[in-house]
Design a protein around this motif. Structure first.
Motif, PDB file in Angstrom:
ATOM      1  N   GLU A 265      -9.113  13.983  20.548  1.00  0.00           N
ATOM      2  CA  GLU A 265      -8.846  15.308  19.669  1.00  0.00           C
ATOM      3  C   GLU A 265      -7.464  15.928  20.320  1.00  0.00           C
ATOM      4  O   GLU A 265      -6.760  15.210  21.147  1.00  0.00           O
ATOM      5  CB  GLU A 265      -9.856  15.832  20.414  1.00  0.00           C
ATOM      6  CG  GLU A 265      -9.723  16.290  22.047  1.00  0.00           C
ATOM      7  CD  GLU A 265     -11.202  16.804  22.419  1.00  0.00           C
ATOM      8  OE1 GLU A 265     -11.549  17.682  22.329  1.00  0.00           O
ATOM      9  OE2 GLU A 265     -11.063  16.902  23.918  1.00  0.00           O
ATOM     10  N   PRO A 266      -6.827  16.871  19.310  1.00  0.00           N
ATOM     11  CA  PRO A 266      -5.619  16.871  19.373  1.00  0.00           C
ATOM     12  C   PRO A 266      -5.503  18.016  20.927  1.00  0.00           C
ATOM     13  O   PRO A 266      -6.120  18.447  21.390  1.00  0.00           O
ATOM     14  CB  PRO A 266      -5.355  17.832  18.509  1.00  0.00           C
ATOM     15  CG  PRO A 266      -6.064  17.381  17.277  1.00  0.00           C
ATOM     16  CD  PRO A 266      -7.164  16.864  17.736  1.00  0.00           C
ATOM     17  N   ILE A 267      -4.723  18.229  21.745  1.00  0.00           N
ATOM     18  CA  ILE A 267      -4.562  18.772  22.498  1.00  0.00           C
ATOM     19  C   ILE A 267      -2.612  19.190  22.482  1.00  0.00           C
ATOM     20  O   ILE A 267      -1.995  18.859  22.160  1.00  0.00           O
ATOM     21  CB  ILE A 267      -4.984  17.918  24.306  1.00  0.00           C
ATOM     22  CG1 ILE A 267      -3.989  16.821  24.313  1.00  0.00           C
ATOM     23  CG2 ILE A 267      -6.449  17.564  24.094  1.00  0.00           C
ATOM     24  CD1 ILE A 267      -4.338  16.272  25.020  1.00  0.00           C
ATOM     25  N   GLY A 290      -0.637  15.820  18.793  1.00  0.00           N
ATOM     26  CA  GLY A 290      -1.571  16.104  19.712  1.00  0.00           C
ATOM     27  C   GLY A 290      -2.128  14.867  20.029  1.00  0.00           C
ATOM     28  O   GLY A 290      -2.865  15.267  20.880  1.00  0.00           O
ATOM     29  N   GLN A 313     -13.130  -0.903  24.079  1.00  0.00           N
ATOM     30  CA  GLN A 313     -13.338   0.664  24.086  1.00  0.00           C
ATOM     31  C   GLN A 313     -13.025   0.866  25.876  1.00  0.00           C
ATOM     32  O   GLN A 313     -12.333   1.629  25.686  1.00  0.00           O
ATOM     33  CB  GLN A 313     -14.135   1.301  23.159  1.00  0.00           C
ATOM     34  CG  GLN A 313     -14.207   2.814  23.404  1.00  0.00           C
ATOM     35  CD  GLN A 313     -15.409   2.962  22.354  1.00  0.00           C
ATOM     36  OE1 GLN A 313     -16.128   2.093  21.660  1.00  0.00           O
ATOM     37  NE2 GLN A 313     -15.412   4.153  22.373  1.00  0.00           N
ATOM     38  N   ALA A 326      -6.393  12.858  35.377  1.00  0.00           N
ATOM     39  CA  ALA A 326      -6.692  14.873  34.546  1.00  0.00           C
ATOM     40  C   ALA A 326      -7.110  14.712  33.579  1.00  0.00           C
ATOM     41  O   ALA A 326      -7.869  15.053  32.656  1.00  0.00           O
ATOM     42  CB  ALA A 326      -5.101  15.655  34.853  1.00  0.00           C
ATOM     43  N   LEU A 327      -6.604  13.046  32.588  1.00  0.00           N
ATOM     44  CA  LEU A 327      -6.921  13.053  31.129  1.00  0.00           C
ATOM     45  C   LEU A 327      -8.935  12.653  30.539  1.00  0.00           C
ATOM     46  O   LEU A 327      -8.839  12.357  29.679  1.00  0.00           O
ATOM     47  CB  LEU A 327      -6.190  12.388  30.213  1.00  0.00           C
ATOM     48  CG  LEU A 327      -4.758  13.092  30.141  1.00  0.00           C
ATOM     49  CD1 LEU A 327      -4.136  12.139  30.127  1.00  0.00           C
ATOM     50  CD2 LEU A 327      -4.020  14.143  29.812  1.00  0.00           C
ATOM     51  N   ASN A 328      -9.291  12.722  31.900  1.00  0.00           N
ATOM     52  CA  ASN A 328     -11.027  11.537  31.447  1.00  0.00           C
ATOM     53  C   ASN A 328     -11.179  13.239  30.909  1.00  0.00           C
ATOM     54  O   ASN A 328     -12.796  12.699  30.583  1.00  0.00           O
ATOM     55  CB  ASN A 328     -10.978  11.086  32.444  1.00  0.00           C
ATOM     56  CG  ASN A 328     -11.415  12.254  33.564  1.00  0.00           C
ATOM     57  OD1 ASN A 328     -11.143  13.627  33.678  1.00  0.00           O
ATOM     58  ND2 ASN A 328     -12.367  11.748  34.733  1.00  0.00           N
ATOM     59  N   LYS A 329     -11.240  14.113  31.026  1.00  0.00           N
ATOM     60  CA  LYS A 329     -12.058  14.739  30.446  1.00  0.00           C
ATOM     61  C   LYS A 329     -11.506  15.635  29.258  1.00  0.00           C
ATOM     62  O   LYS A 329     -12.590  16.375  27.724  1.00  0.00           O
ATOM     63  CB  LYS A 329     -11.822  16.998  31.135  1.00  0.00           C
ATOM     64  CG  LYS A 329     -10.961  17.019  31.580  1.00  0.00           C
ATOM     65  CD  LYS A 329     -10.552  18.273  32.101  1.00  0.00           C
ATOM     66  CE  LYS A 329      -9.014  18.861  33.262  1.00  0.00           C
ATOM     67  NZ  LYS A 329      -8.924  17.655  33.825  1.00  0.00           N
ATOM     68  N   VAL A 330     -10.632  14.766  28.322  1.00  0.00           N
ATOM     69  CA  VAL A 330     -10.780  14.764  26.998  1.00  0.00           C
ATOM     70  C   VAL A 330     -11.578  13.856  26.138  1.00  0.00           C
ATOM     71  O   VAL A 330     -11.622  12.735  26.935  1.00  0.00           O
ATOM     72  CB  VAL A 330      -8.954  14.426  26.525  1.00  0.00           C
ATOM     73  CG1 VAL A 330      -8.424  14.142  25.259  1.00  0.00           C
ATOM     74  CG2 VAL A 330      -8.476  15.352  27.273  1.00  0.00           C
ATOM     75  N   LYS A 331     -11.972  14.542  24.603  1.00  0.00           N
ATOM     76  CA  LYS A 331     -12.573  12.996  24.146  1.00  0.00           C
ATOM     77  C   LYS A 331     -11.697  13.085  23.416  1.00  0.00           C
ATOM     78  O   LYS A 331     -10.950  12.502  22.544  1.00  0.00           O
ATOM     79  CB  LYS A 331     -13.651  14.353  23.268  1.00  0.00           C
ATOM     80  CG  LYS A 331     -14.473  15.369  24.380  1.00  0.00           C
ATOM     81  CD  LYS A 331     -15.782  16.687  23.363  1.00  0.00           C
ATOM     82  CE  LYS A 331     -14.998  17.410  22.812  1.00  0.00           C
ATOM     83  NZ  LYS A 331     -14.068  18.900  24.261  1.00  0.00           N
TER      84      LYS A 331
END
Lengths: 416, 368
Positions: A265-267, A290, A313, A326-331
């Protein structure tokens, strides 16, 4: 071709955006052309563009079985770099990077080549020695490179895992500052638009079914839209090169694999470069929109399936979350696969196919996107003159007979 | 609590009042609410901004099909980016922030971009920013893009548990069709797993006043008991996200806010998809304005959360299937103007949605 510019955007905005026309024409195929390019991906479209621009051959058809850029051009992770080991490869890929540097202006189409730097991490002292070797080779070959300490790496990518309990602590890295990413669809569309404006016919939804040969020479193709003939033919059909070769009656030393890629997803901006961690086999960058764009190694089993699977995957994404905890909460948003053609020495094949009148440009493995301008440029040279450009000579198919391999798999550690 | 709540309706627990913040403003909701339903109950209309033009956007669907209400949510010092407000259940003390809007979704300074919208036509960025160099423009464009900010903090325990499982038949979707299929397969002796992404089975059944002579709650409870008695297993708050080679289905089981979801690899021999339907967006000018909702969404907000999305509404559909759904809303006190898109009376509304929204609270649509 009506030029694109900020001024034009303002003028169109003021007049209700009524003046835009399709970026390329959609002609019905003629029965004969000077040249036919099979494959409407980046390499094919670039070939057509350079045939018209460099060699004044504009009576050209690009034949594409699906839609433009629907193969690997639209499925890659958009990395552009030339950090190769052997002089032949370095010269080839750096030629491509240089063409990319001017491409938006050449095509009058913003391909968004973003030279944010290509950063390869090292995780140990031996890793660092190998990185130094690569760094030295790059500098000898005239390619920009910097050897970085862990601190310098942290300055570029502060989100990387610098904790003391990191599974693979970061020791340092090699940076190619001129490396980066491009907008992959824009490369296909930009070449298509510029080629079409020079008179090239772009024919989509037209599949090659067989080759027409006369007296041992390839003189055209039977397609789903009927026969089309030409003086010379070139094929750039990554993922299906050996399938097409079989149709034409020759063999290629190629094995095809699925290569998968992922986008989140865009961040808001968190990554500043293209980062590759060999310890995890994962690399990542962040798109202008993003999304985190990431990928890893090939699937283990040869396949023509253009789809992803679960084990890869998991491997790639667990690598990503080790690299950037810290990016492990991004979907994850999307996940897909493309087919790459891998040669025994992990270097491409450009040159005569062995069938008279038919040239091939294939075998780029996982790295075809970065080579689109060079591949098109050199293939156009071959098709127009019948002989190699200096840069493509070492990549002739005959090297597998003579043994003059350019073994980038062994030398720069690319994972295939 | 507010005129948007309808007594006796919904699956919420009115005895448990929860306080939360959205864009700094304090609101209350009930246990069982989602962030979206609680905001709608409080009459909050603008919850987000569109990606490019920063047009105001409201909640327009009730579950995973919501495109607008995406928040960064903080709870217990843990911030997660891009949470869908319609699937995030409300907890005491939640702090939600709209994404890509400053200072708030209601008053977003970047909305100034919308004034020059003819400049930003589709693909405008391919046509400019070439001179002198893309690198001059790219940093600014990158900052304008993206949705939520990701906190640089690493939550050590945010690690997914993994489960490996198998079954004969996997039923995806626990509405009427899924329940019936799961029961039939279990009765026939299959080892059946039924998954649904909501907190409880039922799907769209809560919109019904009765099911086979029972209340929806009783009917669902009875079916579930029979299913489990026949050996069936139920996984709620679980989303099937992919069918992989050899019929392995990836399932992700929500473990609550701030906790990493559990990953299941479910190997199956049969997969039944009973995932129901969603309303598709009807195309008309300004259909993205706050106050334009899907009819299914409006009915779900009423059935599950006791929230009436508006008092006066236009219900627009292109088929007769909207009638029953509109009748349910009307029975809950919504005054409804029915418009069929196949009817010339559509012009009664005027040419723009703004005209309609001036006369009515909301405009609901149904399109197949």
């Amino acid at each position: 071709m009506k030029r694109y510019s900020a001024f034009r955007l303002i003028r169109e905005a003021a007049t209700g955006n009524q003046g835009w026309v399709p970026a390329w024409r959609t002609p019905t195929p003629k029965s004969h052309y000077d040249a036919i390019v099979i494959g409407g991906g980046g390499h094919g479209l670039a070939t057509a563009f350079y045939l018209a621009k460099n060699h004044a051959i504009s009576d050209v058809a690009v034949i594409e079985k699906g839609w433009l850029g629907g193969g690997n051009t639209g499925r890659n992770t958009t990395a552009i770099r030339s950090n190769y080991f052997y002089p032949e490869s370095a010269a080839l890929y750096d030629f491509s990077v240089k063409l990319y540097e001017g491409l938006s202006k050449t095509l009058n189409y913003n391909v968004m080549f973003s030279q944010r730097g290509m950063l390869m991490l090292t995780h140990s002292e031996p890793d660092m020695e190998m990185a130094t070797r690569q760094f030295n080779a790059m500098r000898i070959n005239g390619i920009d490179a910097e050897l970085l300490t862990a601190k310098q790496v942290q300055k570029i990518e502060p989100m990387l895992n610098f904790r003391s309990d990191a599974r693979h602590p970061i020791h340092g890295g090699v940076l190619q500052p001129r490396g980066g990413t491009g907008r992959h669809d824009a490369v296909a569309w930009g070449y298509a638009r510029a080629a079409s404006a020079l008179g090239v016919d772009i024919i989509q939804n037209c599949e090659v079914q067989s080759f027409i040969t006369e007296a041992g020479r390839c003189v055209g193709v039977e397609t789903s839209l009927g026969p089309i003939r030409a003086n010379v033919l070139g094929a750039s059909v990554a993922g299906h090169s050996s399938v097409l070769a079989e149709l034409a009656g020759f063999e290629l030393p190629i094995i095809s694999y699925t290569l998968q890629a992922f986008v989140s997803e865009p961040i808001k901006p968190v990554l500043n470069s293209v980062v590759l961690a060999p310890a995890f086999g994962t690399y990542a960058s962040q798109s202008d929109k993003g999304g985190l764009v990431c990928g890893g190694g090939l699937d283990r089993v040869p396949s023509y399936a253009q789809r992803g699977n679960f084990p890869v995957q998991e491997t790639v994404l667990s690598g990503l979350s080790e690299m950037f905890p810290a990016l492990n909460k991004v979907k994850l948003l999307r996940h897909w696969g493309g087919i790459v053609d891998v040669t025994p020495d992990s270097s491409p094949i450009i040159g005569p196919s062995g069938v008279d009148g038919l040239f091939i440009n294939c075998g780029w493995g996982t790295g075809g996107f970065k080579a689109i301008p060079a591949g098109g440029y050199l293939q156009a040279h071959l098709m127009a003159t019948g002989s190699h450009h200096e840069l493509s000579k070492p990549f002739d198919l005959s090297r597998f007979v003579s043994g003059h391999l350019i073994d980038e798999a062994a030398s720069s550690g690319i994972p295939h | 609590m507010s005129s948007h709540r309808i007594e006796q309706k919904g699956r919420i627990d009115r005895s448990q009042v929860l306080t939360f913040r959205f864009d700094g403003q304090r609101y209350t909701g009930f246990e069982g609410d989602t962030l979206a339903s609680a905001l709608l109950a409080n009459g909050v209309r603008v919850v987000a901004r569109s990606f490019k033009y920063h047009r105001p956007r409201g909640v327009c669907n009730a579950w995973f099909d919501e495109p607008n209400a995406i928040f960064n949510v903080t709870l217990r010092a843990r911030e997660l980016p891009n949470c869908l407000a319609t699937t995030t259940y409300l907890e005491e003390g939640m702090e939600a922030r709209s994404v890509n809007a400053w200072p708030s979704a209601q008053n977003d300074l970047k909305a100034v971009l919308d004034f020059a919208h003819p400049m930003w036509s589709a693909g405008f960025y391919y046509k400019t920013f070439m001179w002198p160099n893309w690198h001059l423009f790219e940093p600014m464009i990158r900052r304008l893009a993206g949705l939520g900010k990701v906190s640089p903090d690493h939550y050590d325990d945010y690690v997914s548990n993994q489960r490996f499982a198998h079954c004969d038949t996997l039923v995806v979707g626990g509405g009427a069709a899924g329940i019936a299929a799961a029961c039939a397969a279990a009765d026939a002796g299959d080892d059946v797993v039924l998954v649904d992404d909501h907190r409880e089975l039922g799907g769209g059944l809560f919109q019904q006043s009765e099911v086979e002579g029972h209340t929806p709650e009783d009917w669902i409870a009875g079916q579930r008991a029979a299913f489990e008695a026949a050996g069936g297993r139920v996984l709620v708050q679980t989303t099937a996200f992919g069918v992989f080679d050899h019929k392995m289905v990836g399932l992700v089981q929500n473990a609550g806010f701030g906790r990493a979801p559990r990953l299941w690899r479910m190997r199956t021999t049969r997969i039944i998809l009973a995932t129901g339907a969603v309303d598709r967006l009807m195309t008309f000018a300004n259909n993205d304005r706050p106050g334009v909702l899907s009819l299914l969404g409006a009915n779900e907000f009423l059935a599950r959360y006791g929230v009436l999305v508006g008092r006066e509404a236009v219900v627009l559909s292109n088929n007769s299937a909207g009638n029953q759904a509109a009748a349910v809303l009307a029975a809950a006190g919504m005054s409804i103007e029915r418009v069929d898109a196949r009817d010339a009376n559509l012009k009664v509304l005027g040419s723009t949605v703004e005209n309609a929204l001036r006369l009515f609270d909301v405009l609901c649509f149904r399109y197949y």
